[in-house]
Motif scaffolding. Structure first.
Motif, PDB file in Angstrom:
ATOM      1  N   GLN A  47      -4.594   0.302   7.196  1.00 27.69           N
ATOM      2  CA  GLN A  47      -3.896   0.202   5.910  1.00 27.69           C
ATOM      3  C   GLN A  47      -4.701  -0.635   4.901  1.00 27.69           C
ATOM      4  OE1 GLN A  47       0.114  -1.181   6.515  1.00 27.69           O
ATOM      5  NE2 GLN A  47       0.735   0.658   7.645  1.00 27.69           N
ATOM      6  N   VAL A  98      -7.546   1.577   3.569  1.00 30.00           N
ATOM      7  CA  VAL A  98      -6.995   2.541   2.611  1.00 30.00           C
ATOM      8  C   VAL A  98      -6.684   1.847   1.290  1.00 30.00           C
ATOM      9  CG1 VAL A  98      -4.997   4.027   2.140  1.00 30.00           C
ATOM     10  CG2 VAL A  98      -6.098   4.097   4.383  1.00 30.00           C
ATOM     11  N   LYS A  99      -6.116   0.668   1.365  1.00 34.31           N
ATOM     12  CA  LYS A  99      -5.783  -0.094   0.156  1.00 34.31           C
ATOM     13  C   LYS A  99      -7.047  -0.405  -0.649  1.00 34.31           C
ATOM     14  CE  LYS A  99      -3.166  -4.201  -1.170  1.00 34.31           C
ATOM     15  NZ  LYS A  99      -2.463  -5.384  -0.682  1.00 34.31           N
ATOM     16  N   GLN A 100      -8.128  -0.829   0.033  1.00 32.53           N
ATOM     17  CA  GLN A 100      -9.389  -1.135  -0.657  1.00 32.53           C
ATOM     18  C   GLN A 100      -9.981   0.111  -1.305  1.00 32.53           C
ATOM     19  OE1 GLN A 100     -11.955  -3.013   2.197  1.00 32.53           O
ATOM     20  NE2 GLN A 100     -10.895  -4.991   2.051  1.00 32.53           N
ATOM     21  N   GLU A 101      -9.928   1.249  -0.605  1.00 33.12           N
ATOM     22  CA  GLU A 101     -10.456   2.499  -1.179  1.00 33.12           C
ATOM     23  C   GLU A 101      -9.652   2.914  -2.403  1.00 33.12           C
ATOM     24  OE1 GLU A 101     -10.523   5.361   1.954  1.00 33.12           O
ATOM     25  OE2 GLU A 101     -12.211   4.404   2.976  1.00 33.12           O
ATOM     26  N   ASN A 102      -8.343   2.770  -2.339  1.00 37.58           N
ATOM     27  CA  ASN A 102      -7.503   3.090  -3.500  1.00 37.58           C
ATOM     28  C   ASN A 102      -7.860   2.195  -4.687  1.00 37.58           C
ATOM     29  OD1 ASN A 102      -6.152   5.065  -2.087  1.00 37.58           O
ATOM     30  ND2 ASN A 102      -4.417   3.746  -1.532  1.00 37.58           N
ATOM     31  N   GLN A 103      -8.113   0.938  -4.411  1.00 40.34           N
ATOM     32  CA  GLN A 103      -8.474   0.004  -5.491  1.00 40.34           C
ATOM     33  C   GLN A 103      -9.827   0.387  -6.094  1.00 40.34           C
ATOM     34  OE1 GLN A 103      -6.423  -2.376  -6.648  1.00 40.34           O
ATOM     35  NE2 GLN A 103      -7.891  -2.790  -8.261  1.00 40.34           N
ATOM     36  N   LYS A 104     -10.780   0.801  -5.237  1.00 44.77           N
ATOM     37  CA  LYS A 104     -12.099   1.229  -5.743  1.00 44.77           C
ATOM     38  C   LYS A 104     -11.952   2.446  -6.649  1.00 44.77           C
ATOM     39  CE  LYS A 104     -15.204  -0.328  -2.086  1.00 44.77           C
ATOM     40  NZ  LYS A 104     -16.074   0.094  -0.986  1.00 44.77           N
ATOM     41  N   GLU A 105     -11.147   3.412  -6.210  1.00 45.80           N
ATOM     42  CA  GLU A 105     -10.933   4.618  -7.021  1.00 45.80           C
ATOM     43  C   GLU A 105     -10.282   4.269  -8.358  1.00 45.80           C
ATOM     44  OE1 GLU A 105      -8.651   7.372  -4.719  1.00 45.80           O
ATOM     45  OE2 GLU A 105     -10.213   7.612  -3.189  1.00 45.80           O
ATOM     46  N   LYS A 106      -9.328   3.371  -8.311  1.00 44.34           N
ATOM     47  CA  LYS A 106      -8.644   2.951  -9.532  1.00 44.34           C
ATOM     48  C   LYS A 106      -9.632   2.283 -10.499  1.00 44.34           C
ATOM     49  CE  LYS A 106      -4.622   0.220 -10.922  1.00 44.34           C
ATOM     50  NZ  LYS A 106      -3.581  -0.700 -10.456  1.00 44.34           N
TER      51      LYS A 106
END
Length: 198
Positions: A73, A76-84
């Motif tokens: 989790q 996934v949270k870090q990848e979402n932040q990178k995409e954002k």
């Protein structure tokens, strides 16, 4: 009982208020301490219960759930932040409010922000130096002052030296000096000392 003066009545009231306040604060503090101790005891019991429950073996599903919670989790949270963040950068670069500066404009901005500041500081430094550290005033010697300096440095030193010489001559080479007379014993000792071979 006699009537007390207003000052004495005020003192009695103040003392009663002070005593009541002291008791109230004391009991409040006691109550807080009791609540904190009860909370600490409850926490200790919860920890003991958790410790007893943790001694049992974890099943595969529990392990997977823990790994998912602790590691997957977070990834996934870090990848979402990178995409954002990437989307925000792209939007900022596509924005129509962005102004493109030409080389002349860049030079002007640099001149305004850096060069003019350097010049301002130099002017300020020069004014402060002039105010607090002025250059020494040049001294000009007139002919009278020059003669006075020569007289003080040369003539007075020459006169002093001649006076010292006269004093030494008077003291050691004068004919007025009283001769020291030696008695017969002193004469014999001096004769023996002078005639002795080394």
């Amino acid at each position: 009982r006699t009537m007390d003066s207003p000052e004495e009545n005020e003192k009695i009231v103040k003392k009663i208020d002070t005593d009541a306040l002291t008791k109230r604060l004391f009991y409040q503090q006691q109550e807080r301490s009791k609540q904190l101790e009860e909370k600490r005891q409850a926490t200790l019991k919860d920890n003991e219960t958790r410790l007893l429950l943790s001694k049992k073996k974890l099943t595969r599903d529990d392990e997977r759930g823990m790994v998912d919670r602790v590691y997957v989790q977070q990834v996934v949270k870090q990848e979402n932040q990178k995409e954002k963040n990437q989307k925000m950068l792209e939007e900022a670069s596509k924005s129509k409010n962005t102004k493109v500066l030409h080389s002349n404009d860049i030079t002007e901005v640099v001149q305004r922000m850096y060069s003019s500041e350097v010049e301002r500081r130099k002017v300020k430094e020069a004014s402060l130096e002039k105010k607090y550290q002025p250059p020494p005033a040049k001294k000009v010697l007139t002919s009278d002052k020059l003669k006075e300096v020569n007289s003080r440095l040369y003539d007075s030193a020459k006169e002093k030296k001649e006076q010292t010489k006269k004093n030494l001559v008077t003291k050691y080479l004068s004919d007025d000096r009283p001769a020291k007379k030696l008695n017969q014993t002193q004469q014999k000792e001096m004769a023996a000392r002078l005639s002795a071979k080394p």
